[in-house]
Scaffold this motif. Structure first.
Motif, PDB file in Angstrom:
ATOM      1  N   VAL A  93      15.023 -14.420 -36.705  1.00  0.00           N
ATOM      2  CA  VAL A  93      15.501 -15.343 -37.728  1.00  0.00           C
ATOM      3  C   VAL A  93      16.930 -15.604 -37.941  1.00  0.00           C
ATOM      4  O   VAL A  93      17.288 -16.502 -38.138  1.00  0.00           O
ATOM      5  CB  VAL A  93      15.044 -14.573 -38.978  1.00  0.00           C
ATOM      6  N   LEU A  94      17.836 -14.611 -37.309  1.00  0.00           N
ATOM      7  CA  LEU A  94      19.100 -14.918 -37.138  1.00  0.00           C
ATOM      8  C   LEU A  94      19.366 -16.131 -36.131  1.00  0.00           C
ATOM      9  O   LEU A  94      20.076 -16.983 -36.550  1.00  0.00           O
ATOM     10  CB  LEU A  94      19.877 -13.811 -36.496  1.00  0.00           C
ATOM     11  N   GLU A  95      18.595 -16.168 -34.983  1.00  0.00           N
ATOM     12  CA  GLU A  95      18.617 -17.239 -34.087  1.00  0.00           C
ATOM     13  C   GLU A  95      18.534 -18.656 -34.768  1.00  0.00           C
ATOM     14  O   GLU A  95      18.915 -19.799 -34.726  1.00  0.00           O
ATOM     15  CB  GLU A  95      17.769 -17.206 -32.931  1.00  0.00           C
ATOM     16  N   GLN A 144      14.650 -16.387 -48.184  1.00  0.00           N
ATOM     17  CA  GLN A 144      14.004 -16.456 -49.388  1.00  0.00           C
ATOM     18  C   GLN A 144      14.188 -17.554 -50.160  1.00  0.00           C
ATOM     19  O   GLN A 144      13.249 -17.925 -51.211  1.00  0.00           O
ATOM     20  CB  GLN A 144      14.650 -15.381 -50.217  1.00  0.00           C
ATOM     21  N   LYS A 145      15.169 -18.622 -49.696  1.00  0.00           N
ATOM     22  CA  LYS A 145      15.178 -19.714 -50.472  1.00  0.00           C
ATOM     23  C   LYS A 145      14.446 -20.812 -49.473  1.00  0.00           C
ATOM     24  O   LYS A 145      14.465 -22.009 -49.879  1.00  0.00           O
ATOM     25  CB  LYS A 145      16.485 -19.887 -51.032  1.00  0.00           C
ATOM     26  N   GLY A 146      14.413 -20.578 -48.429  1.00  0.00           N
ATOM     27  CA  GLY A 146      13.724 -21.437 -47.418  1.00  0.00           C
ATOM     28  C   GLY A 146      14.744 -22.450 -46.861  1.00  0.00           C
ATOM     29  O   GLY A 146      14.347 -23.463 -46.248  1.00  0.00           O
ATOM     30  N   ARG A 147      16.002 -22.339 -47.276  1.00  0.00           N
ATOM     31  CA  ARG A 147      17.005 -23.379 -46.609  1.00  0.00           C
ATOM     32  C   ARG A 147      18.592 -22.461 -46.382  1.00  0.00           C
ATOM     33  O   ARG A 147      18.597 -21.682 -47.157  1.00  0.00           O
ATOM     34  CB  ARG A 147      17.001 -24.700 -47.406  1.00  0.00           C
ATOM     35  N   ILE A 148      19.425 -23.252 -45.916  1.00  0.00           N
ATOM     36  CA  ILE A 148      20.670 -22.799 -45.646  1.00  0.00           C
ATOM     37  C   ILE A 148      21.473 -22.994 -46.684  1.00  0.00           C
ATOM     38  O   ILE A 148      22.586 -22.423 -46.737  1.00  0.00           O
ATOM     39  CB  ILE A 148      21.117 -23.147 -44.241  1.00  0.00           C
ATOM     40  N   LEU A 170      16.330  -6.860 -44.544  1.00  0.00           N
ATOM     41  CA  LEU A 170      16.811  -6.952 -43.131  1.00  0.00           C
ATOM     42  C   LEU A 170      15.797  -7.725 -42.460  1.00  0.00           C
ATOM     43  O   LEU A 170      14.683  -7.677 -42.645  1.00  0.00           O
ATOM     44  CB  LEU A 170      16.982  -5.459 -42.684  1.00  0.00           C
ATOM     45  N   TYR A 171      16.321  -8.714 -41.546  1.00  0.00           N
ATOM     46  CA  TYR A 171      15.545  -9.633 -40.767  1.00  0.00           C
ATOM     47  C   TYR A 171      15.713  -9.371 -39.234  1.00  0.00           C
ATOM     48  O   TYR A 171      16.803  -8.930 -38.748  1.00  0.00           O
ATOM     49  CB  TYR A 171      15.670 -10.993 -41.182  1.00  0.00           C
ATOM     50  N   GLU A 172      14.536  -9.876 -38.562  1.00  0.00           N
ATOM     51  CA  GLU A 172      14.654  -9.805 -37.195  1.00  0.00           C
ATOM     52  C   GLU A 172      15.710 -10.716 -36.459  1.00  0.00           C
ATOM     53  O   GLU A 172      16.144 -11.473 -37.080  1.00  0.00           O
ATOM     54  CB  GLU A 172      13.309  -9.946 -36.450  1.00  0.00           C
ATOM     55  N   MET A 204      28.500 -10.523 -44.269  1.00  0.00           N
ATOM     56  CA  MET A 204      27.981 -12.003 -45.115  1.00  0.00           C
ATOM     57  C   MET A 204      26.745 -12.365 -44.512  1.00  0.00           C
ATOM     58  O   MET A 204      25.831 -13.037 -45.117  1.00  0.00           O
ATOM     59  CB  MET A 204      28.937 -12.869 -45.149  1.00  0.00           C
ATOM     60  N   VAL A 205      26.414 -12.092 -43.212  1.00  0.00           N
ATOM     61  CA  VAL A 205      25.169 -12.697 -42.406  1.00  0.00           C
ATOM     62  C   VAL A 205      24.004 -12.056 -43.236  1.00  0.00           C
ATOM     63  O   VAL A 205      23.147 -12.773 -43.323  1.00  0.00           O
ATOM     64  CB  VAL A 205      25.368 -12.243 -41.038  1.00  0.00           C
ATOM     65  N   ASN A 206      24.061 -11.011 -43.595  1.00  0.00           N
ATOM     66  CA  ASN A 206      22.816 -10.495 -44.360  1.00  0.00           C
ATOM     67  C   ASN A 206      22.465 -11.310 -45.718  1.00  0.00           C
ATOM     68  O   ASN A 206      21.450 -11.779 -45.849  1.00  0.00           O
ATOM     69  CB  ASN A 206      22.963  -8.971 -44.734  1.00  0.00           C
ATOM     70  N   LEU A 207      23.399 -11.655 -46.511  1.00  0.00           N
ATOM     71  CA  LEU A 207      23.450 -12.461 -47.485  1.00  0.00           C
ATOM     72  C   LEU A 207      22.875 -13.874 -47.225  1.00  0.00           C
ATOM     73  O   LEU A 207      21.917 -14.492 -47.734  1.00  0.00           O
ATOM     74  CB  LEU A 207      24.781 -12.796 -48.321  1.00  0.00           C
ATOM     75  N   LEU A 208      23.323 -14.406 -45.997  1.00  0.00           N
ATOM     76  CA  LEU A 208      23.167 -15.770 -45.406  1.00  0.00           C
ATOM     77  C   LEU A 208      21.769 -15.610 -45.025  1.00  0.00           C
ATOM     78  O   LEU A 208      20.805 -16.919 -45.336  1.00  0.00           O
ATOM     79  CB  LEU A 208      23.753 -16.332 -44.358  1.00  0.00           C
ATOM     80  N   LEU A 209      21.220 -14.480 -44.366  1.00  0.00           N
ATOM     81  CA  LEU A 209      19.844 -14.742 -43.915  1.00  0.00           C
ATOM     82  C   LEU A 209      18.617 -14.599 -45.194  1.00  0.00           C
ATOM     83  O   LEU A 209      17.658 -15.081 -45.374  1.00  0.00           O
ATOM     84  CB  LEU A 209      19.632 -13.423 -43.137  1.00  0.00           C
TER      85      LEU A 209
END
Length: 368
Positions: free
Chosen positions: A139-141, A362-366, A134-136, A352-357
């Motif tokens: 990070v989502l912004e 973790q992979k450093g890119r979108i 889970l991220y703050e 799905m946002v959790n997976l996107l985050l």
């Protein structure tokens, strides 16, 4: 010589199927707590092979066998109801009822073996090297900023109609072929999703599906990925990829949405990449809106005019279809998801946002 009347055994009215259905239901509940046991008894590889077989058999048909399956059973249900009412007065109602329940048990068994047990399997994280975290909000912004930049850039290179709204340049059949090619490219890096499957198919009564708010459906009994062809173009390619994810054994809606996005990245068609990116952006920005409306508005202002027009047109399209039918369809879908262990129901469409985050951090890119 007078022959005696043959006695009916306990299983003569289909009770064996009912018993087997109850056993599978119990086993599925147990598998929720022990998915490793399910993998040993019924590996996901076997399940995907079964879906591929069904899909390759039904794929050559130019129409959806799954849709025909639904219409037949609606008609059959009406006939059985009339027969049951008649037999209440003439006798034989219990026999008809028990045989109907046995038939429904067979359908349930087939559903579970083809698709239902996938709700108990490990997440797509296991195949894409992601760790549940889970991220703050910050990070989502940041991730939304990256998605907006990607969407704005892609929007400049996709076709639009005379009103300046995104429109697909390729025909429906070509899109289905391109979607298959997209999954093929994706599976080179992620071979667990490889294999030959039948193409997606449009629903004949798509116009009426708009009243339910449903944009696509996977038919487990036929292995077909079916889509509503009468909706806006904006998310249509993403919907095709979403239903094809179900076809490849991805059960949960949030994970199928995520798969629609990540597979779109492998497409050679900018229209498909744009649609997948917009699906991710809409989900991610909705998540931001729920936690920080001011941050949402600030980022929304950075959308290009083309993206804003596309979103406005998408929202306006569905306004006339809103009503009781859509509300009831949402409740049915919500209950279906919850009954299969997706406890948050339709709210999981935004998860799905959790997976996107996780991918973003973790992979450093979108992208992958």
């Amino acid at each position: 010589m007078k022959l005696g009347k043959k006695k009916k055994g306990l299983l003569s009215e289909g009770y064996l199927w009912i018993l087997l259905a109850l056993l599978i239901y119990g086993a599925s509940l147990g598998a929720r707590k022990n998915p490793e046991l399910l993998e040993r008894v019924y590996p996901a590889e076997w399940n995907r092979a079964l879906i591929r077989l069904l899909s390759r058999i039904t794929g050559p048909f130019p129409f959806s066998l799954g849709e025909a399956f639904v219409y037949f059973h609606v008609f059959l249900g009406a006939v059985l109801l009339v027969l049951f009412l008649v037999r209440l007065f003439k006798g034989g109602a219990w026999t008809l009822l028990s045989r109907t329940i046995a038939y429904l048990s067979i359908l349930y068994i087939v559903f579970m073996m083809v698709f239902g047990l996938n709700y108990q399997r490990p997440s797509v994280r296991a195949h894409l090297s992601l760790e549940k975290t889970l991220y703050e909000k910050e990070v989502l912004e940041t991730m939304n900023q990256a998605l907006i930049e990607r969407a704005n850039s892609l929007r400049e290179r996709v076709p639009q109609d005379e009103e300046g709204v995104f429109t697909l340049s390729m025909e429906e059949g070509i899109l289905y072929e391109k979607a298959l090619e997209t999954y093929e490219a994706f599976s080179w890096e992620h071979p667990v999703y490889a294999g030959t499957y039948g193409p997606a198919k449009g629903i004949l009564l798509s116009e009426y599906m708009n009243y339910t708010g449903i944009t696509g459906i996977f038919f487990p009994f036929t292995g077909e990925a079916n889509v509503n062809t009468k909706g806006p173009d904006l998310l249509f390619p993403a919907t095709v990829l979403h239903e094809m994810a179900h076809q490849r054994g991805v059960a949960y809606e949030d994970e199928a949405n995520y798969m629609a996005y990540v597979t779109s990245l492998y497409s050679e068609e900018e229209e498909i990449r744009y649609s997948g990116t917009m699906l991710a952006l809409i989900s991610s920005m909705n998540a931001l809106y729920r936690v920080d409306k001011e941050a949402y508005r600030t980022l929304y202002d950075t959308y290009s005019e083309g993206v804003k027009r596309d979103l406005s047109a998408y929202s306006a399209f569905y306004k006339p279809y809103e009503g009781k039918v859509q509300e009831q369809a949402t409740k049915v879908n919500d209950n279906y998801l919850k009954s299969n262990g997706q406890v948050s129901g339709v709210r999981s469409y935004g998860e799905m946002v959790n997976l996107l985050l996780e991918q973003f951090v973790q992979k450093g890119r979108i992208d992958l």
